[in-house]
Design an enzyme around this catalytic site. Structure first.
Site, PDB file in Angstrom:
ATOM      1  N   GLY A   1       0.845  -1.192   0.000  1.00 23.17           N
ATOM      2  CA  GLY A   1       0.000   0.000   0.000  1.00 23.17           C
ATOM      3  C   GLY A   1       0.872   1.230   0.000  1.00 23.17           C
ATOM      4  N   GLY A   2       0.253   2.365   0.172  1.00 27.35           N
ATOM      5  CA  GLY A   2       1.003   3.620   0.159  1.00 27.35           C
ATOM      6  C   GLY A   2       2.061   3.659   1.247  1.00 27.35           C
ATOM      7  N   MET A   3       1.752   3.072   2.385  1.00 26.90           N
ATOM      8  CA  MET A   3       2.691   3.221   3.496  1.00 26.90           C
ATOM      9  C   MET A   3       3.118   1.903   4.099  1.00 26.90           C
ATOM     10  SD  MET A   3      -0.210   4.753   5.923  1.00 26.90           S
ATOM     11  CE  MET A   3      -1.764   3.940   6.080  1.00 26.90           C
ATOM     12  N   GLY A   4       2.459   0.825   3.752  1.00 22.83           N
ATOM     13  CA  GLY A   4       2.813  -0.433   4.377  1.00 22.83           C
ATOM     14  C   GLY A   4       2.984  -1.558   3.380  1.00 22.83           C
TER      15      GLY A   4
ATOM     16  N   VAL B   1       2.253  -5.640   2.967  1.00 22.93           N
ATOM     17  CA  VAL B   1       1.398  -6.654   3.567  1.00 22.93           C
ATOM     18  C   VAL B   1       1.980  -8.019   3.244  1.00 22.93           C
ATOM     19  CG1 VAL B   1      -0.941  -7.527   3.778  1.00 22.93           C
ATOM     20  CG2 VAL B   1      -0.565  -5.141   3.156  1.00 22.93           C
TER      21      VAL B   1
ATOM     22  N   LYS C   1       0.714  -6.408   8.348  1.00 26.28           N
ATOM     23  CA  LYS C   1       1.015  -5.179   7.631  1.00 26.28           C
ATOM     24  C   LYS C   1       2.090  -4.423   8.403  1.00 26.28           C
ATOM     25  CE  LYS C   1      -1.311  -1.409   5.255  1.00 26.28           C
ATOM     26  NZ  LYS C   1      -2.591  -0.907   4.791  1.00 26.28           N
TER      27      LYS C   1
ATOM     28  N   ASP D   1     -11.717   4.984   0.435  1.00 28.19           N
ATOM     29  CA  ASP D   1     -11.084   4.347  -0.726  1.00 28.19           C
ATOM     30  C   ASP D   1     -11.819   3.054  -1.059  1.00 28.19           C
ATOM     31  OD1 ASP D   1      -9.374   4.103  -2.827  1.00 28.19           O
ATOM     32  OD2 ASP D   1      -7.690   3.344  -1.653  1.00 28.19           O
TER      33      ASP D   1
END
Lengths: 852, 191
Positions: free
Chosen positions: A90-93, A95, A111, A204
């Protein structure tokens, strides 16, 4: 080193997807087919990939402790969780799928904040997601099981592992019906409603965040990724809305208009209602309201503008224009007609209510949406309604302002003129009152007064009636009732105009020339709105009145003749059109001179008519003459000059002079795009012509792309029924046919034929041509029974036409006739073929007699 | 409007030659940023290509004006190339310094930027990257944007207008291809 072809890369990629070495070996055996060099190359690369380890890995974050601390990755253990495989980013993590060993053995999703992404801001957002998930407890939301910090100091949390596929893919793969899709969608609404109750907005919602997994064989949707979720209680700063890229938070296709605002400080739960609406739209129609392909082709701020302003097509309309409708329908276990019927009506009003640009017009809460969906499933009345009458009229006027305005402006100008002269007369009358009486004989004065009064009253009556006419035109236009009957506001407005015209004539108040002028104006508007029969009636009346009361060389007569000729040409009644154009042209030339704009217009139209009739040489010399005069008078880039140039290009195409045509056409297209914009109707006409040119030269792929563009724009601007829209759908279908794409060609032609039949006379050349082409495609696709049925039907259409207008040998019918003959021959019905061949030859002879 | 924004607008308007003017501007900005950062940071710290490139983007591009995918692609292509040059120059200087050259004080040679690789390996990677570009341009572009501009694979996909899945494949392929090529270089050097 062997040169790497694209083949090597794609085989390598596919092999990499396979987990076990046995599967890989099997795959490579199959695909390499004993080509040992290829096989060795791929195994060599796979080996290199496996050995590569940390090769080219990005450096670890500067905020991290000394580098001897290994970064968490596949194979590492975090507490009781062993990371098995990265399953998302994702944008910051990142998984990972992980295996929990204590206290139970199970698979979970872990995550972890991305290396280098652990700025305070991102950690805060990450933390927000964890908390958001932790306070939610709903069977359709992935649960948080655990949270903590890794040895390297990075935050992580552990979630329930959802082994699912996006809800849209699942529904398509399982061929779920519309009702089954809705049943799957309702729990998604419940999940989002639950989040909202906990004070969390998802922000989202999209298919990849709504996964469907089977639990005990029952499909269960799960909402995941609350990564951009926002707690409603929490203050938002503008900064948190952007990533380093200046991207907005959310996903463009599913983003609400208020999210597409650059200072989106004001997002509430209705934003999720919008995104749910987009998801539902996609479940029903197979595409999002703003299609991905369109969003990718425009500049970013234009994308945002589209999200904020562009009204979505109704789902049933989108389905009607989708070229892949049969496939979409098949994925929903329905045929095209059934699907459109299921989606039209209440269900699409539910979707459209979610998609309102103005959020106060959407459902106030997700449970509102959910309740409506449940009502729909239970066949009960729903809250969602088509927009109100006033709202639809406003929107209609905004879109069709030009056409409506032309009618209204004439009416108003007319009334203004009447009022003006009437006032003038009243004033004159008063002046006379105050003038010295002795100057005029008493009797004379009285007579003058009487006349003036009478005239003024007559005119006042006219004003009164004009106003009534104006009001009656829109007074009882009821879009709600109309929409249920399947009549569009456009059609309705046309009817009203026609009725107004009739009423005018029936009451015959005032000056017949005024009435004629009104009829003339109404006729033009009616023609533009596509109501040819009514347009003809009023134009003929206007012409009769004018011919009766005006001198033969009147310019008004010429104008009405010109417009009537346009109408006849559109109806393919060429002989009548030709006579009228010639008269209008002669009269205009005599009165205005050869290079007056009106004269040139008539000349241009006559040239177009010759073109339609196949008299190419006559058309060419006229067209060149107009082009020359216009260039001299108006300049090379004037819209009228460009029109002439466009016409000439079209003519060259018909003559087979493709190079000349292409050069001219590209020039016009470029200038028009620059001056008028890409979605202007004239620009589209040039693009259409260019497509036709490529088509004539058998460059099918590029023709297909251009036609598709034009079709999309025209459908949006003119509606799916407009002759120009259909005029693009038809050749596009023929291009598909040339490329042997029957699955696209046939449904498109079927639809075009249906629409043409309902809009045009059944014996109009356009209808007959579509019919003949469809017959040919059926034949080519091996559907002989369907082909023959159409041909027989086409027969009677042509016979009727011949009976009706024997004096009008219509060359536009020629291709249709020729195809009929061919098809009869091909079908082995040589007797019928011979009969039609004779008729074709007769017609060709008749044509020559007419010409000379 | 900044010079870079202006150039990107020209690119958007279809002036392909304008893109060539991007590189020197982006290059200068990246060098300047890197040097400025070094003054602030403690010695021995690592700077990240990601952070530098993104900061350059925010500083150089007026995001209200330039937003098309196309112009972003041009920007990041230029940034990747600029970053590559900076890294290669740093690596060359470092190698010269090692091989008995005068130990000049050059800030950039003191730090790792971007890819975590020793200088000689970085040079080998760069040489082979050019060879990869000759046989598979797209895979090479993916590697370059990922390693030198520090974009994630998803961002690379977006900038190049390809699917993330394709970008991952290109990345896996490019990485394996380069690793094998560098291995072979090592073997030849030993032989």
């Amino acid at each position: 080193m062997p040169n790497s072809s694209p083949d090597v890369k794609s085989i390598f990629g596919r092999a990499l997807d396979l987990q076990s070495s046995a599967e890989r070996a099997r795959y490579l055996d199959g695909v390499c087919q004993g080509n040992t060099a290829l096989r060795e190359e791929i195994e060599d690369l796979l080996g290199a990939g496996a050995r590569a380890g940390n090769f080219l890995a990005p450096v670890s974050s500067k905020d991290q402790p000394a580098s001897d601390e290994p970064a968490e990755g596949v194979g590492a253990s975090i507490g009781p969780y062993k990371l098995l495989e990265q399953i998302g980013e994702g944008g910051m993590g990142l998984v990972y799928m992980a295996e929990q060993q204590q206290p139970v053995r199970r698979r979970v999703a872990v995550k972890i904040v991305k290396p280098g992404m652990d700025s305070r801001q991102i950690v805060a957002r990450f933390e927000a997601e964890r908390q958001a998930l932790a306070i939610m407890d709903h069977p359709n939301i992935a649960k948080v099981l655990d949270a903590g910090t890794t040895a390297a100091g990075r935050s992580y949390f552990v979630m329930e592992l959802v082994k699912g596929v996006p809800i849209t893919s699942y529904s398509d793969e399982q061929h779920l019906t519309i009702k089954q899709r809705l049943a799957l969608f309702v729990p998604v609404c419940q999940a989002i409603q639950h989040a909202h109750q906990k004070g969390i907005i998802h922000r989202d919602i999209k298919p990849t965040n709504v996964l469907v997994a089977l639990y005990d064989g029952v499909p269960m949707p799960k909402v995941i990724d609350f990564g951009v979720a926002k707690a409603t209680g929490q203050k938002l700063t503008e900064k948190t809305m952007f990533t380093g890229f200046g991207q907005l938070i959310g996903t463009l296709e599913y983003m609400s208009p208020e999210q597409a605002q650059l200072n989106q400080l004001d997002i509430d739960t209705r934003s999720d209602v919008y995104s749910l609406g987009v998801l539902l739209y996609e479940l029903l129609t197979g595409s999002t309201p703003l299609e991905h392909s369109r969003l990718r082709t425009v500049a970013f701020d234009e994308t945002l503008r589209m999200i904020r302003e562009e009204e979505a097509l109704k789902p049933s309309t989108r389905l009607s224009t989708a070229s892949t409708l049969p496939a979409i329908a098949a994925n929903r276990s329905a045929n095209a007609t059934e699907l459109r019927r299921q989606v039209a009506g209440d269900l699409e009003w539910i979707v459209m209510k979610c998609l309102e640009k103005d959020r106060s017009r959407r459902y106030g809460t997700v449970s509102g949406l959910e309740l409506d969906l449940r009502s729909f499933l239970a066949d009960e009345p729903v809250v969602a309604r088509p927009p109100s009458r006033a709202y639809v009229i406003r929107r209609f006027l905004r879109k069709n302002w030009g056409t409506v305005l032309s009618a209204f402006v004439v009416l108003l100008a007319l009334m203004g003129g009447i009022i003006g002269t009437t006032l003038g007369m009243i004033r004159a009358e008063q002046a006379r009152d105050s003038a010295v009486a002795a100057e005029r004989a008493e009797a004379q004065r009285a007579e003058g007064e009487r006349q003036a009064k009478e005239e003024a009253q007559k005119r006042l009556a006219q004003i009164e009636m004009g106003t009534q006419t104006l009001v009656s035109m829109i007074q009882d236009v009821d879009p709600l009732a109309a929409d249920r009957e399947g009549v569009s506001v456009r059609v309705l407005l046309g009817r009203r105009l026609a009725e107004a015209a009739e009423q005018l004539e029936g009451e015959a108040a005032g000056d017949p020339l005024v009435v004629a002028r009104l009829q003339h104006a109404l006729g033009i508007s009616l023609h533009e709105l596509g109501h040819r029969k009514q347009a003809e009636a009023v134009l003929v009346k206007a012409l009769q009145t004018r011919e009766r009361l005006l001198g033969a060389d009147s310019l008004d007569i010429a104008a009405t003749k010109h417009h009537l000729a346009m109408l006849y040409r559109a109806q393919a009644r060429f002989a009548m059109a030709e006579a009228l154009y010639k008269e209008a042209l002669a009269s205009r030339t005599a009165r205005l001179g050869p290079d007056h704009p009106d004269t040139l217009q008539s000349q241009q139209h006559l040239a177009m008519l010759y073109h339609s009739q196949g008299k190419f040489d006559l058309a060419e010399s006229l067209c060149k003459q107009v082009l020359e005069l216009r260039t001299a008078r108006l300049g090379a880039e004037h819209p009228d000059t460009l029109t002439s140039q466009h016409r000439l290009a079209a003519l060259y195409r018909s003559q087979g002079k493709y190079d000349l045509a292409e050069t001219l056409c590209k020039e016009v297209l470029e200038l028009r795009t620059a001056r008028l914009g890409a979605d202007n109707l004239d620009t589209l006409a040039s693009k259409h012509l260019l497509a036709a040119l490529y088509c004539s030269q058998e460059k099918h792929a590029i023709a297909e792309a251009l036609y598709k563009e034009v079709l999309e724009f025209r459908t949006a601007k003119l509606g799916p029924d407009h002759p120009d829209t259909l005029g693009t759908a038809h050749p596009l279908a023929l291009v598909y046919w040339s490329m042997k794409k029957f699955d696209r060609s046939i449904p498109l032609l079927e639809e075009t034929l249906q629409r043409r039949k309902s809009k045009l006379a059944p014996d109009h050349p356009g209808t007959l041509r579509t019919q003949a082409d469809l017959g040919a495609v059926y034949y080519d696709a091996g559907r002989f029974a369907d082909a023959i049925a159409l041909l027989v039907d086409g027969h009677s259409g042509m016979r009727d036409r011949e009976a009706q207008i024997p004096e009008d040998p219509d060359v536009a019918l020629k291709p249709a006739l020729e195809r009929l003959v061919q098809l009869y021959d091909a079908a082995g019905l040589h007797g019928s073929a011979a009969k039609w061949r004779t008729r074709l030859e007769q017609q060709a002879t008749g044509q020559r007699d007419d010409e000379f | 409007m900044s010079a870079v924004t202006l150039i990107l607008s020209q690119v958007e308007a279809g002036d392909a030659q304008a893109a060539e003017q991007l590189l020197p501007l982006v290059y200068e900005e990246l060098r300047r940023l890197a040097s400025a950062k070094l003054v602030q940071e403690k010695p021995g710290q690592t700077l990240q290509a990601t952070a530098l490139v993104h900061e350059a983007y925010v500083r150089l591009v007026d995001q209200g004006k330039v937003q098309s995918w196309n112009s972003r692609a041009h920007f990041f292509a230029a940034a990747a190339e600029a970053m590559r040059r900076i890294l290669i120059e740093a690596a060359r200087r470092k190698r010269r310094a090692k091989h008995g050259g005068k130990r000049e004080r050059i800030e950039l040679s003191e730090v790792h930027i971007g890819v975590d690789a020793p200088p000689h390996e970085l040079l080998a990677i760069d040489e082979n990257l050019q060879k990869l570009a000759a046989s598979d341009l797209q895979a090479a572009e993916v590697v370059k944007l990922h390693c030198f501009a520090g974009l994630t694979i998803e961002q690379v996909a977006e900038v190049l207008g390809i699917s993330a899945r394709t970008a991952y494949r290109d990345w896996a392929y490019g990485r394996a291809w380069l690793f094998r090529a560098v291995e072979q270089d090592h073997r030849q050097a030993r032989d």
